[in-house]
Design a protein around this motif. Structure first.
Motif, PDB file in Angstrom:
ATOM      1  N   ARG A  15      -9.056  -2.445  -1.153  1.00  0.00           N
ATOM      2  CA  ARG A  15      -8.867  -3.574  -0.229  1.00  0.00           C
ATOM      3  C   ARG A  15     -10.225  -4.199   0.060  1.00  0.00           C
ATOM      4  N   ASN A  16     -10.363  -5.460  -0.252  1.00  0.00           N
ATOM      5  CA  ASN A  16     -11.604  -6.173  -0.002  1.00  0.00           C
ATOM      6  C   ASN A  16     -11.291  -7.630   0.319  1.00  0.00           C
ATOM      7  N   ALA A  17     -12.310  -8.461   0.368  1.00  0.00           N
ATOM      8  CA  ALA A  17     -12.106  -9.867   0.741  1.00  0.00           C
ATOM      9  C   ALA A  17     -11.215 -10.596  -0.255  1.00  0.00           C
ATOM     10  N   LYS A  18     -11.360 -10.285  -1.543  1.00  0.00           N
ATOM     11  CA  LYS A  18     -10.532 -10.927  -2.553  1.00  0.00           C
ATOM     12  C   LYS A  18      -9.070 -10.544  -2.372  1.00  0.00           C
ATOM     13  N   ILE A  19      -8.817  -9.272  -2.091  1.00  0.00           N
ATOM     14  CA  ILE A  19      -7.445  -8.807  -1.866  1.00  0.00           C
ATOM     15  C   ILE A  19      -6.854  -9.480  -0.633  1.00  0.00           C
ATOM     16  N   ASN A  20      -7.646  -9.613   0.431  1.00  0.00           N
ATOM     17  CA  ASN A  20      -7.165 -10.284   1.640  1.00  0.00           C
ATOM     18  C   ASN A  20      -6.725 -11.714   1.349  1.00  0.00           C
ATOM     19  N   THR A  21      -7.494 -12.403   0.521  1.00  0.00           N
ATOM     20  CA  THR A  21      -7.137 -13.771   0.154  1.00  0.00           C
ATOM     21  C   THR A  21      -5.832 -13.795  -0.641  1.00  0.00           C
ATOM     22  N   GLN A  22      -5.656 -12.840  -1.540  1.00  0.00           N
ATOM     23  CA  GLN A  22      -4.433 -12.784  -2.341  1.00  0.00           C
ATOM     24  C   GLN A  22      -3.218 -12.501  -1.471  1.00  0.00           C
ATOM     25  N   ALA A  54       0.822  -1.213   0.000  1.00  0.00           N
ATOM     26  CA  ALA A  54       0.000   0.000   0.000  1.00  0.00           C
ATOM     27  C   ALA A  54       0.852   1.257   0.000  1.00  0.00           C
ATOM     28  N   THR A  55       1.974   1.238   0.719  1.00  0.00           N
ATOM     29  CA  THR A  55       2.854   2.408   0.757  1.00  0.00           C
ATOM     30  C   THR A  55       3.473   2.670  -0.608  1.00  0.00           C
ATOM     31  N   ALA A  56       3.998   1.621  -1.235  1.00  0.00           N
ATOM     32  CA  ALA A  56       4.589   1.777  -2.564  1.00  0.00           C
ATOM     33  C   ALA A  56       3.527   2.186  -3.588  1.00  0.00           C
ATOM     34  N   TYR A  57       2.333   1.638  -3.447  1.00  0.00           N
ATOM     35  CA  TYR A  57       1.237   1.968  -4.370  1.00  0.00           C
ATOM     36  C   TYR A  57       0.847   3.439  -4.238  1.00  0.00           C
ATOM     37  N   PHE A  58       0.754   3.922  -2.998  1.00  0.00           N
ATOM     38  CA  PHE A  58       0.395   5.323  -2.770  1.00  0.00           C
ATOM     39  C   PHE A  58       1.474   6.248  -3.315  1.00  0.00           C
ATOM     40  N   ALA A  59       2.734   5.867  -3.139  1.00  0.00           N
ATOM     41  CA  ALA A  59       3.824   6.702  -3.642  1.00  0.00           C
ATOM     42  C   ALA A  59       3.804   6.806  -5.162  1.00  0.00           C
ATOM     43  N   ARG A  60       3.331   5.769  -5.842  1.00  0.00           N
ATOM     44  CA  ARG A  60       3.327   5.790  -7.314  1.00  0.00           C
ATOM     45  C   ARG A  60       2.053   6.408  -7.873  1.00  0.00           C
ATOM     46  N   TYR A  61       0.903   6.037  -7.328  1.00  0.00           N
ATOM     47  CA  TYR A  61      -0.366   6.442  -7.926  1.00  0.00           C
ATOM     48  C   TYR A  61      -1.095   7.542  -7.147  1.00  0.00           C
ATOM     49  N   ARG A  62      -0.548   7.947  -6.000  1.00  0.00           N
ATOM     50  CA  ARG A  62      -1.144   9.000  -5.179  1.00  0.00           C
ATOM     51  C   ARG A  62      -2.573   8.658  -4.741  1.00  0.00           C
ATOM     52  N   THR A  63      -2.842   7.415  -4.552  1.00  0.00           N
ATOM     53  CA  THR A  63      -4.123   6.959  -4.014  1.00  0.00           C
ATOM     54  C   THR A  63      -3.905   5.597  -3.382  1.00  0.00           C
ATOM     55  N   GLU A  64      -4.773   5.229  -2.469  1.00  0.00           N
ATOM     56  CA  GLU A  64      -4.634   3.944  -1.794  1.00  0.00           C
ATOM     57  C   GLU A  64      -5.231   2.825  -2.654  1.00  0.00           C
ATOM     58  N   PRO A  65      -4.635   1.657  -2.623  1.00  0.00           N
ATOM     59  CA  PRO A  65      -5.201   0.537  -3.383  1.00  0.00           C
ATOM     60  C   PRO A  65      -6.488   0.039  -2.764  1.00  0.00           C
TER      61      PRO A  65
END
Length: 297
Positions: free
Chosen positions: A198-205, A185-196
């Motif tokens: 997050r849902n049940a599918k993401i938790n499973t991944q 999430a930190t690297a994603y925010f630094a690149r896209y300026r927004t948070e990724p």
């Protein structure tokens, strides 16, 4: 970087400006000593903001109780402030912010992961019913393999012996999942300026990525993955599904610090093809009896 501070910062519900500054402060926190003293200019470069904007965000974070500012000076020379993140503070805020709710994904959650904290879901105990004596006083006979029959000591002992001991404890797995998500999430925010998302599918991944790469390397690979400049990954905004599909390959790229995309792969392929062609030409010359003449030239 302190993984504990980063995990705590990711969980806080804040506006974009304060959230990003808090994340960068956590990123600049020493894992062993807890020291955090980046200059305003350094934070401004990390956040992509002006120094005045960073100062206002830090002041607001201090007012809301997320950090403590310690002013420092040496021989009348002002030094960068020392910041202490209030990690004992739980998730929340003194103020009310318009935060978008997490997406709703059905009523079923993946086993072993909760929706909000990548934790272990609750399991309802299975009610076991035992046959009672009928009205005549004789006991009802249980069929062979009746699931309602109470397990014997031998069966319990066998089950305990067969239980794998390689699975991490629930608390360790929860913490490892939090670290993976925080890094991603930190690297994603630094690149896209927004948070990724997050849902049940993401938790499973995230849980599957932990199984594939382990708790030590998975957080680093997740953060490294977002920095890869590949046309396919950029079009898909570096989704976790693509990371999970080739987790071992991205782990190798992280370990060797070598990004491989379509262009670099074609270059490597062409280089190897040229080497193969040169070897074949050399072998043909030597087999044709022209080796000595070729070497004299």
């Amino acid at each position: 970087m302190s993984f504990q501070a980063m995990a705590w910062a990711v969980e806080q519900k804040l506006p974009t400006r304060e959230k990003f500054v808090l994340l960068m402060l956590a990123n600049r926190t020493n894992h062993d000593t807890g020291r955090c003293d980046p200059s305003h200019r350094r934070l401004a470069d990390d956040c992509g903001m002006s120094a005045s904007t960073v100062k206002r965000a830090i002041q607001q974070l201090e007012e809301d109780g997320y950090l403590v500012i310690e002013n420092r000076a040496f021989n009348a020379v002002k030094l960068p402030n020392q910041y202490r993140l209030c990690l004992e503070r739980g998730v929340g805020s003194h103020r009310t912010y318009p935060v978008q709710d997490e997406p709703t994904v059905g009523s079923h959650r993946p086993e072993g992961l909760g929706h909000s904290d990548l934790g272990v879901g609750s399991h309802r105990p299975i009610k076991q019913e035992y046959n009672q004596e009928d009205k005549t006083g004789s006991k009802t006979e249980k069929p062979c393999g009746d699931l309602s029959a109470p397990p014997t000591k031998a069966a319990v002992s066998n089950k305990s012996a067969k239980k794998p001991k390689t699975e991490p404890a629930d608390s360790d797995r929860q913490e490892a999942c939090r670290m993976i998500w925080s890094s991603y999430a930190t690297a994603y925010f630094a690149r896209y300026r927004t948070e990724p998302v997050r849902n049940a599918k993401i938790n499973t991944q995230v849980n599957d990525l932990l199984k594939r790469l382990g708790s030590v390397e998975a957080p680093h690979v997740a953060a490294y993955y977002v920095t890869i400049n590949d046309s396919y990954l950029i079009r898909s905004c570096h989704d976790l599904g693509s990371l999970l599909a080739k987790a071992e390959a991205y782990r190798t790229q992280w370990a060797t610090n070598t990004q491989v995309n379509g262009v670099t792969a074609r270059q490597m392929e062409n280089t190897q093809a040229n080497l193969n062609a040169a070897e074949q030409a050399k072998a043909m010359i030597l087999e044709g009896g022209q080796g000595n003449a070729f070497l004299r030239r």
